[in-house]
Scaffold this active site. Structure first.
Site, short mmCIF file in Angstrom:
data_model
loop_
_atom_site.label_atom_id
_atom_site.label_comp_id
_atom_site.label_asym_id
_atom_site.label_seq_id
_atom_site.Cartn_x
_atom_site.Cartn_y
_atom_site.Cartn_z
N ARG A 125 -6.14 -8.86 -8.22
CA ARG A 125 -7.22 -9.70 -8.97
C ARG A 125 -7.38 -9.01 -10.22
NH1 ARG A 125 -6.64 -14.27 -6.99
NH2 ARG A 125 -8.76 -14.80 -7.99
N ILE A 126 -8.02 -10.03 -11.32
CA ILE A 126 -8.43 -9.52 -12.53
C ILE A 126 -9.78 -9.45 -12.44
CG2 ILE A 126 -8.85 -10.20 -14.79
CD1 ILE A 126 -5.98 -11.67 -14.65
N ASN A 164 -5.53 2.41 -12.70
CA ASN A 164 -4.71 1.60 -12.16
C ASN A 164 -3.18 2.03 -12.15
OD1 ASN A 164 -3.70 -0.97 -11.09
ND2 ASN A 164 -3.11 -1.54 -13.32
N GLY A 219 0.69 -1.28 -0.03
CA GLY A 219 0.02 0.20 -0.12
C GLY A 219 0.78 1.14 -0.08
N HIS A 252 0.75 0.83 -13.07
CA HIS A 252 1.60 -0.38 -13.22
C HIS A 252 2.91 -0.01 -13.48
CE1 HIS A 252 2.21 -4.38 -15.10
NE2 HIS A 252 3.03 -3.62 -16.08
C1 GRF Z 1 3.31 -1.17 -7.56
O1 GRF Z 1 4.54 -1.28 -8.20
C2 GRF Z 1 2.24 -1.13 -8.74
O2 GRF Z 1 2.84 -0.27 -9.79
C3 GRF Z 1 1.98 -2.38 -8.82
O3 GRF Z 1 2.06 -3.02 -7.61
C4 GRF Z 1 3.02 -2.38 -6.95
C5 GRF Z 1 2.19 -2.01 -5.57
O4 GRF Z 1 2.99 -1.46 -4.58
N1 GRF Z 1 0.73 -2.53 -9.50
P1 GRF Z 1 2.20 -0.84 -3.23
O5 GRF Z 1 1.39 -1.98 -2.79
O6 GRF Z 1 1.50 0.52 -3.71
O7 GRF Z 1 3.33 -0.35 -2.42
#
Ligand code: GRF
Length: 195
Positions: free
Chosen positions: A94-95, A110, A15, A112
């Site tokens: 989750r998808i 989202n 998080g 990524h």
């Molecule tokens: C991040 O690198 C995000 O881009 C990816 O999962 C990771 C989550 O990290 N989808 P966090 O839980 O926000 O620290």
């Protein structure tokens, strides 16, 4: 300033992106407030970031549901009950079902950790290092039915350095993620980027 838009955040783990959104929302001039954090994992570390500042949290374990659709229906109901207008996925593993994505189209985003469309899915930094790219980064995008494929809202690039490991590259990218996500959410709320 007009009322803040109500945001729900979906997490599965640490998080740190949730934390960066919480910090952005603490600014009176930022156009969003987080009204609910949902995790599919009961002991997700990120839940404490929300609890620490009094944001309501809800654990909805995907394993308690017979189907993806039933799990998504529970998430959808919780988001509606909280009056959520925009959903931010932040490390949510989750998808979604197509029905859920359709319902929230243009209102679910989202983050990524790559410069999409390169390196979708998991083990993203391993993929980037194996490909030998000299630049990587992160992307905030609208969620679409196909994973990591919706319209791009914003991106930030970082160099890939000699000797990088997946961990060192991940850390460099994550620092950018924490700046990019609040910025991208603001762009969506202000209507400066649309689905
Ligand atoms: C991040 O690198 C995000 O881009 C990816 O999962 C990771 C989550 O990290 N989808 P966090 O839980 O926000 O620290």
């Amino acid at each position: 300033m007009s009322a803040k838009r109500k945001v729900g955040v979906l997490i599965s783990g640490r998080g740190s992106n949730l934390k960066s959104l919480i910090e952005a929302c603490a600014d009176a001039n930022y156009p969003a407030e987080i009204v609910l954090v949902i995790s599919n994992i009961a002991d997700a570390g990120g839940l404490t970031h929300a609890a620490n500042v009094g944001i309501p949290t809800k654990v909805i374990p995907h394993k308690s549901f017979a189907s993806r659709e039933a799990f998504d229906a529970a998430i959808n109901a919780a988001l509606h009950d909280a009056g959520v207008e925009i959903v931010c996925e932040a490390g949510f593993m989750r998808i979604h079902s197509e029905g859920f994505v359709d319902k929230w189209e243009g209102r679910i985003i989202n983050i990524h950790p790559s410069l999409l469309p390169a390196f979708k899915g998991t083990h993203v930094h391993e993929q980037a290092l194996a490909a030998g790219v000299k630049t990587s980064g992160c992307t905030v995008h609208f969620v679409a039915a196909e994973v990591d494929s919706g319209p791009i809202i914003a991106q930030s690039a970082v160099p890939v350095l000699d000797g990088d490991t997946p961990e060192t590259l991940a850390a460099r990218v994550l620092e950018e993620e924490h700046k990019l996500y609040p910025l991208a959410l603001k762009l969506v709320i202000e209507g400066r980027v649309r689905f």
